[in-house]
Design a protein around this motif. Structure first.
Motif: not given
Lengths: 317, 294
Positions: A87-101
């Motif tokens: 869950i930690g990994n998923t959220l970390k990646y998703s939030v990073t991707f969302l902002i950087l995207d």
């Protein structure tokens, strides 16, 4: 006599209109039907099997014959060590991707918008969009060709600069960066198309007015162009927030080549459930999937509510 | 005069940044092609190079010497890609039309029905059980073609485009006595070529790149999709050798493991990249996104 006839005629016309309306509705219904059927069968019917998440599944007894076991499957997942990690990994990646995207695609769209040569624009645009048309498998090939420990390009460069070559596929610490770069590289070209398309509908006279008022290029961008993009950015954000708990299965499964040593930083919920499914624990996999869907659903509705409150014209529904 | 200079400087900086980006995007492609064309021994001694140190087409010869699996996978992939793309454009193109009509009676219901699929999905296992246990579609073409044909996101994009067409045109056609289906096929869909072409192309690319379906549902090698075959080549050296062994190795020849892999990647990814330029002109026009509000 005449009056009666008149009323009769009026009724007739009304009747005919009503029939025409019904016929129209019917033909429109028929046009919607095939698509609705497909959605019904493949998106709604499977929900029946969600009960498996609350059962002690036994293939011999079937889904509906297996005994209930309440929330055991959820408990199993949430009390395991894996839960926090995936869950930690998923959220970390998703939030990073969302902002950087968002930042990268808006930035790139603005760069395209300011480019004067049409020909150059078309060329650059084609080049940056290409990776989006490659499958996750090919992307994994490309990452491998760069990171291959003995022959890869990156290690050749590192050695040439006097460093020691790194065995990328056994060192988990580098993977957050590798996966983020890969993701941006693959998707930014396509993501920026949506922003760029929105910029095309920007009224030129607004820009001219700003120029006449003596606005610099930066002021123009900040006060005229970016506000124009806000609605599109908001819709894209609402849509991706619904996927915060999902993550791109292809990227996370293929690129690290399913190497166990890399799980600490590359294992996300989707790769975890896929492995559970592969090992035959259908009920655990379903339970985790259900958790993901419910969280996604809540997130979209909440975000939409917030947007509705602050700027109702931008909400998704 | 000075202003003009300044403007040009801005453009030059912009071009410089873009050219740098082009390099970052092109190098991996060049690298893949180069490795596929390099002699295997040279790869082992020199590593991957941007320009082949020793040129060789052995890997490609290897692929085409015994290409049963490749041809089967190509055939499977082409069939399901073409059929499902055509069906998807047809079904969604028609379905979006009533959704774009403001006075369609069931508009609200249909919109909610579609929207909900975007908010909530049953997940991987329930779909798996439906397809394998009840439809028995594992190891058939159906599993590639039908599931996922209609997607909420695409429908919304198409509908938003239909809505932007002038309403008078549709009203005029109605007065001339045209039925709804006729209006959709003869007026609305032809006028929406950019969006239909964009959606169709993206759908086609998605299908061409599909590997999950094979991984979950297909066990017959002749029904493997191209990308799944490729995945197995990347992950299992044994599988790759088995593929190549069917065409007998000349005695003493080194099996070109590394170059074989990348040659396969070129053969599998090439076609889609070549199709794109034909669709490009529709892209910026077609991808305007709007809200879902009815």
């Amino acid at each position: 006599m005449r009056l009666k006839q008149n009323i009769y005629e009026k009724e007739e016309i009304l009747k005919r209109k009503k029939w025409a309306k019904r016929r129209e509705t019917f033909s429109l219904d028929m046009m919607v039907l095939p698509g609705m059927l497909i959605l019904f069968i493949f998106n709604y019917v499977p929900m029946i099997w969600l009960v498996i998440a609350f059962k002690d599944y036994n293939p011999n007894l079937g889904v509906f014959g297996s005994p209930w076991n309440g929330l055991e499957n959820f408990k199993f997942f949430f009390t395991s060590q894996d839960a926090a990690r995936v869950i930690g990994n998923t959220l970390k990646y998703s939030v990073t991707f969302l902002i950087l995207d968002t930042i990268c695609s808006v930035g790139l769209a603005l760069m395209f918008f300011n480019l004067r040569s049409r020909k150059a624009l078309k060329f650059y645009n084609t080049v940056v969009i290409l990776p989006k048309f490659l499958s996750a498998v090919i992307i994994a090939f490309i990452v491998y060709i760069i990171l291959n420990p003995s022959y890869g390009l990156l290690n050749q460069v590192i050695v040439a600069l006097g460093g020691n070559s790194i065995n990328w596929y056994t060192e988990a610490e580098y993977w957050p960066v590798i996966l983020t770069v890969t993701h941006i590289w693959q998707t930014v070209g396509m993501n920026c198309i949506i922003q760029y398309a929105a910029l095309m509908s920007l009224d030129e006279s607004l820009l001219e007015a700003a120029r006449l008022d003596g606005a610099s290029k930066w002021q123009e961008t900040w006060h005229v162009v970016i506000p124009h993009l806000i609605p599109v950015i908001i819709i894209c954000t609402i849509l991706s927030i619904g996927n915060l708990f999902q993550g791109d299965f292809g990227l996370f499964y293929q690129t690290p080549k399913d190497v166990g040593l890399l799980y600490p930083t590359t294992d996300v919920i989707n790769t975890y459930t896929y492995r559970a499914l592969r090992n035959g624990s259908f009920e655990k996999s379903t339970a985790v999937g259900l958790f993901q869907s419910i969280m996604g659903c809540i997130l979209v509705i909440v975000t939409n509510k917030i947007v509705q409150k602050n700027s109702p014209e931008n909400s998704l529904f | 005069m000075r202003k003009k200079m300044k403007k040009n400087r801005g453009q030059i900086i912009l071009h410089a940044i873009f050219l740098l980006m082009v390099l970052v995007y092109i190098i991996p492609f060049v690298l893949v092609i180069s490795v596929s064309l390099t002699d295997e021994n040279a790869l082992i001694t020199d590593g991957y190079r941007l320009i082949p140190s020793v040129f060789s087409t052995n890997a490609y010869k290897m692929i085409f010497r015994d290409s049963t699996q490749l041809i089967n996978s190509y055939r499977t992939t082409i069939i399901f890609t073409v059929v499902s793309t055509a069906l998807a454009v047809l079904v969604m193109g028609v379905m979006a039309y009533p959704m774009s009509r403001p006075n369609y009676r069931h508009n609200r219901f249909v919109s909610l029905f579609v929207l909900f699929t975007m908010l909530f999905s049953a997940g991987m296992v329930p779909s798996y059980l439906l397809i394998v246990k009840y439809l028995h579609w594992d190891d058939t073409m159906w599993v590639y073609i039908v599931p996922g044909l209609v997607s909420a996101y695409n429908l919304i994009v198409i509908r938003t485009n239909y809505k932007n067409l002038p309403n008078e045109m549709i009203e005029a056609a109605k007065i001339d006595g045209a039925g709804e289906l006729r209006i959709c096929f003869r007026i609305v869909m032809p006028l929406s070529k950019p969006v239909l072409a964009s959606i169709g192309f993206l759908f086609l690319v998605g299908k061409w790149n599909n590997w999950q379906t094979s991984m979950l549902y297909i066990r017959k090698p002749e029904l493997y999709s191209l990308q799944y075959m490729l995945q197995r080549i990347l992950q299992e050296v044994q599988y790759m050798k088995q593929l190549a062994d069917m065409g007998q190795l000349e005695s003493g020849a080194v099996f070109p493991t590394e170059s074989f892999r990348y040659a396969m990647a070129v053969v599998a990814a090439g076609p889609v990249l070549c199709v794109f330029p034909f669709f490009q002109k529709y892209f910026a026009k077609g991808m305007t996104l709007g809200g879902v509000k009815g």
